[in-house]
Scaffold this motif. Structure first.
Motif, PDB file in Angstrom:
ATOM      1  N   PHE A   1      -2.879  91.455  59.071  1.00 43.25           N
ATOM      2  CA  PHE A   1      -1.948  92.096  58.138  1.00 43.25           C
ATOM      3  C   PHE A   1      -0.600  91.381  58.139  1.00 43.25           C
ATOM      4  CE2 PHE A   1      -4.930  95.396  59.508  1.00 43.25           C
ATOM      5  CZ  PHE A   1      -5.420  95.825  58.280  1.00 43.25           C
ATOM      6  N   ALA A   2      -0.163  90.946  59.315  1.00 43.88           N
ATOM      7  CA  ALA A   2       1.139  90.285  59.414  1.00 43.88           C
ATOM      8  C   ALA A   2       1.169  88.979  58.631  1.00 43.88           C
ATOM      9  CB  ALA A   2       1.492  90.039  60.880  1.00 43.88           C
ATOM     10  N   VAL A   3       0.142  88.148  58.779  1.00 44.38           N
ATOM     11  CA  VAL A   3       0.181  86.851  58.107  1.00 44.38           C
ATOM     12  C   VAL A   3      -0.023  86.996  56.594  1.00 44.38           C
ATOM     13  CG1 VAL A   3      -0.438  85.522  60.145  1.00 44.38           C
ATOM     14  CG2 VAL A   3      -2.255  86.358  58.634  1.00 44.38           C
ATOM     15  N   LEU A   4      -0.751  88.026  56.174  1.00 43.53           N
ATOM     16  CA  LEU A   4      -0.861  88.274  54.737  1.00 43.53           C
ATOM     17  C   LEU A   4       0.495  88.650  54.152  1.00 43.53           C
ATOM     18  CD1 LEU A   4      -4.144  90.240  53.910  1.00 43.53           C
ATOM     19  CD2 LEU A   4      -3.615  87.847  53.520  1.00 43.53           C
ATOM     20  N   LEU A   5       1.258  89.438  54.881  1.00 43.37           N
ATOM     21  CA  LEU A   5       2.594  89.813  54.422  1.00 43.37           C
ATOM     22  C   LEU A   5       3.534  88.621  54.426  1.00 43.37           C
ATOM     23  CD1 LEU A   5       2.968  93.216  56.321  1.00 43.37           C
ATOM     24  CD2 LEU A   5       2.865  92.930  53.835  1.00 43.37           C
ATOM     25  N   ALA A   6       3.403  87.765  55.433  1.00 45.01           N
ATOM     26  CA  ALA A   6       4.315  86.628  55.560  1.00 45.01           C
ATOM     27  C   ALA A   6       3.977  85.499  54.600  1.00 45.01           C
ATOM     28  CB  ALA A   6       4.282  86.104  57.002  1.00 45.01           C
ATOM     29  N   TRP A   7       2.699  85.346  54.268  1.00 46.13           N
ATOM     30  CA  TRP A   7       2.258  84.228  53.435  1.00 46.13           C
ATOM     31  C   TRP A   7       1.284  84.752  52.367  1.00 46.13           C
ATOM     32  CZ3 TRP A   7       4.489  79.547  54.679  1.00 46.13           C
ATOM     33  CH2 TRP A   7       4.077  78.428  53.953  1.00 46.13           C
ATOM     34  N   PRO A   8       1.761  85.543  51.431  1.00 42.85           N
ATOM     35  CA  PRO A   8       0.866  86.176  50.448  1.00 42.85           C
ATOM     36  C   PRO A   8       0.130  85.189  49.557  1.00 42.85           C
ATOM     37  CG  PRO A   8       3.171  86.498  49.851  1.00 42.85           C
ATOM     38  CD  PRO A   8       3.173  85.921  51.226  1.00 42.85           C
ATOM     39  N   GLY A   9       0.624  83.962  49.458  1.00 41.93           N
ATOM     40  CA  GLY A   9      -0.013  82.964  48.614  1.00 41.93           C
ATOM     41  C   GLY A   9      -1.414  82.591  49.060  1.00 41.93           C
ATOM     42  N   MET A  10      -1.804  82.945  50.293  1.00 41.16           N
ATOM     43  CA  MET A  10      -3.138  82.559  50.763  1.00 41.16           C
ATOM     44  C   MET A  10      -4.248  83.248  49.977  1.00 41.16           C
ATOM     45  SD  MET A  10      -3.848  84.535  54.398  1.00 41.16           S
ATOM     46  CE  MET A  10      -2.286  84.156  55.167  1.00 41.16           C
ATOM     47  N   LEU A  11      -3.917  84.291  49.232  1.00 41.88           N
ATOM     48  CA  LEU A  11      -4.919  85.001  48.438  1.00 41.88           C
ATOM     49  C   LEU A  11      -4.769  84.724  46.949  1.00 41.88           C
ATOM     50  CD1 LEU A  11      -4.914  88.501  50.200  1.00 41.88           C
ATOM     51  CD2 LEU A  11      -6.405  86.541  50.629  1.00 41.88           C
TER      52      LEU A  11
ATOM     53  N   VAL B   1       4.622  97.888  64.212  1.00 39.26           N
ATOM     54  CA  VAL B   1       5.545  98.162  63.109  1.00 39.26           C
ATOM     55  C   VAL B   1       6.620  97.078  63.031  1.00 39.26           C
ATOM     56  CG1 VAL B   1       7.310  99.754  62.246  1.00 39.26           C
ATOM     57  CG2 VAL B   1       5.132 100.646  63.104  1.00 39.26           C
ATOM     58  N   GLY B   2       7.154  96.686  64.178  1.00 40.75           N
ATOM     59  CA  GLY B   2       8.174  95.642  64.186  1.00 40.75           C
ATOM     60  C   GLY B   2       7.643  94.316  63.682  1.00 40.75           C
ATOM     61  N   GLY B   3       6.432  93.955  64.117  1.00 37.26           N
ATOM     62  CA  GLY B   3       5.838  92.696  63.669  1.00 37.26           C
ATOM     63  C   GLY B   3       5.554  92.692  62.181  1.00 37.26           C
ATOM     64  N   LEU B   4       5.001  93.772  61.668  1.00 32.70           N
ATOM     65  CA  LEU B   4       4.670  93.840  60.243  1.00 32.70           C
ATOM     66  C   LEU B   4       5.934  93.883  59.382  1.00 32.70           C
ATOM     67  CD1 LEU B   4       1.623  96.297  60.153  1.00 32.70           C
ATOM     68  CD2 LEU B   4       1.644  93.816  60.332  1.00 32.70           C
TER      69      LEU B   4
ATOM     70  N   CYS C   1       2.136  86.764  66.907  1.00 34.90           N
ATOM     71  CA  CYS C   1       0.709  86.676  66.620  1.00 34.90           C
ATOM     72  C   CYS C   1      -0.073  86.174  67.837  1.00 34.90           C
ATOM     73  CB  CYS C   1       0.460  85.735  65.437  1.00 34.90           C
ATOM     74  SG  CYS C   1       0.988  86.390  63.835  1.00 34.90           S
ATOM     75  N   LEU C   2       0.459  85.166  68.518  1.00 36.33           N
ATOM     76  CA  LEU C   2      -0.219  84.636  69.698  1.00 36.33           C
ATOM     77  C   LEU C   2      -0.271  85.682  70.820  1.00 36.33           C
ATOM     78  CD1 LEU C   2       1.204  81.001  69.776  1.00 36.33           C
ATOM     79  CD2 LEU C   2      -1.077  81.733  69.055  1.00 36.33           C
TER      80      LEU C   2
END
Length: 279
Positions: A128-138, A58-61, A86-87
């Motif tokens: 899920f975390a990286v999609l939230l952080a960088w939504p432009g990838m989609l 939850v904290g990461g997301l 993430c690592l």
């Protein structure tokens, strides 16, 4: 299929997690987050995830969701923290996740070494975390750059030829009885997660600062280093695979392209060669 059905009573929660990944991938975030909450609730109730693990997720997301709204040094610090999170999740360093061992020193054929596989709970949360952080990838709208795409695709058979030349793999055709659980785990829990992090997020972030060449090379090398536990040779092979997938993503800006390249390479390796290596 029989082997997969025998595992179903233990692995069915992961099917909800995979459904959450797929719905997030196609942009249905409300459904994806609902499925993710359902999965986390089931994982908590069945002892697969502790309260500490759920708090870490939850904290990461939550932190990842804030990143697109941050600027300057605060954004840099936030992305650095996200990368560390993430690592740690990908390397299974955070406590409270009971990753299920579904294969234990199995062999695809007589010439292959033993192979162990877990269904991970922690690593897929990176997706899920990286999609939230960088939504432009989609949200790609670019024209495909066919030169880099072809170069990336050609690296894949070249990597098999290199592996054969140095004795890292040998020809061995097999369709193991556990192929279906391997496909689901490798495609969604491994390839989709790793490509979202290394290509969709990390490569894109570095390209925005250092340009295309620096971004593709940096992400490829970091992908290779992430496999250091398998030894120096695996670092080299993984870096080349990362370069191939990086070129595929750079050429198309479509996440499914490097995912398909990564998974396709792994599946061909499983079916046509000693896996993960010769005995």
């Amino acid at each position: 299929m029989t082997f997969f059905l025998s595992l179903l009573p233990a692995i069915w929660p992961w099917l909800i997690l995979i459904a959450a990944q797929v719905t997030a991938l196609v942009g249905h975030w409300a459904v994806a987050l609902s499925l993710l909450v359902l999965f986390a609730s089931i994982a908590s109730a069945t002892g697969l995830m502790s309260l500490l693990a759920i708090a870490a997720v939850v904290g990461g997301l939550a932190g990842a969701a804030l990143l697109p709204h941050l600027k300057g040094r605060l954004a840099v610090a936030g992305h650095a923290l996200l990368i560390l999170w993430c690592l740690a999740m990908g390397a299974h360093l955070l406590p409270g996740f009971q990753n299920l061992k579904v294969l234990d020193q199995v062999q695809t054929g007589a010439a292959s070494t033993g192979f162990t596989m877990h269904l991970n709970l922690d690593k897929p949360m990176v997706f899920f975390a990286v999609l939230l952080a960088w939504p432009g990838m989609l949200q790609s709208t670019i024209q495909t750059k066919f030169g880099p795409l072809v170069a990336g695709l050609l690296l894949l058979p070249g990597l098999f030829l290199l592996g054969l030349a140095v004795g890292a793999i040998q020809p061995e055709f097999s369709v193991p009885r556990w192929w279906l659980v391997f496909v689901l785990s490798n495609l969604f829990l491994t390839c989709l997660t790793e490509e979202a992090f290394f290509r969709g997020y990390l490569q894109s972030a570095v390209i925005s600062r250092l340009g295309a060449v620096g971004g593709v090379i940096a992400a490829s090398l970091l992908f290779g280093l992430a496999h250091f536990g398998g030894g120096p040779a695996l670092v080299v092979f993984a870096s080349i695979l990362g370069l191939a997938c990086g070129l595929g993503y750079y050429a198309t800006q479509r996440l499914w392209v490097p995912v398909a390249m990564h998974f396709g390479f792994n599946l061909v390796h499983l079916l046509l060669f000693t896996y993960p290596g010769p005995a």
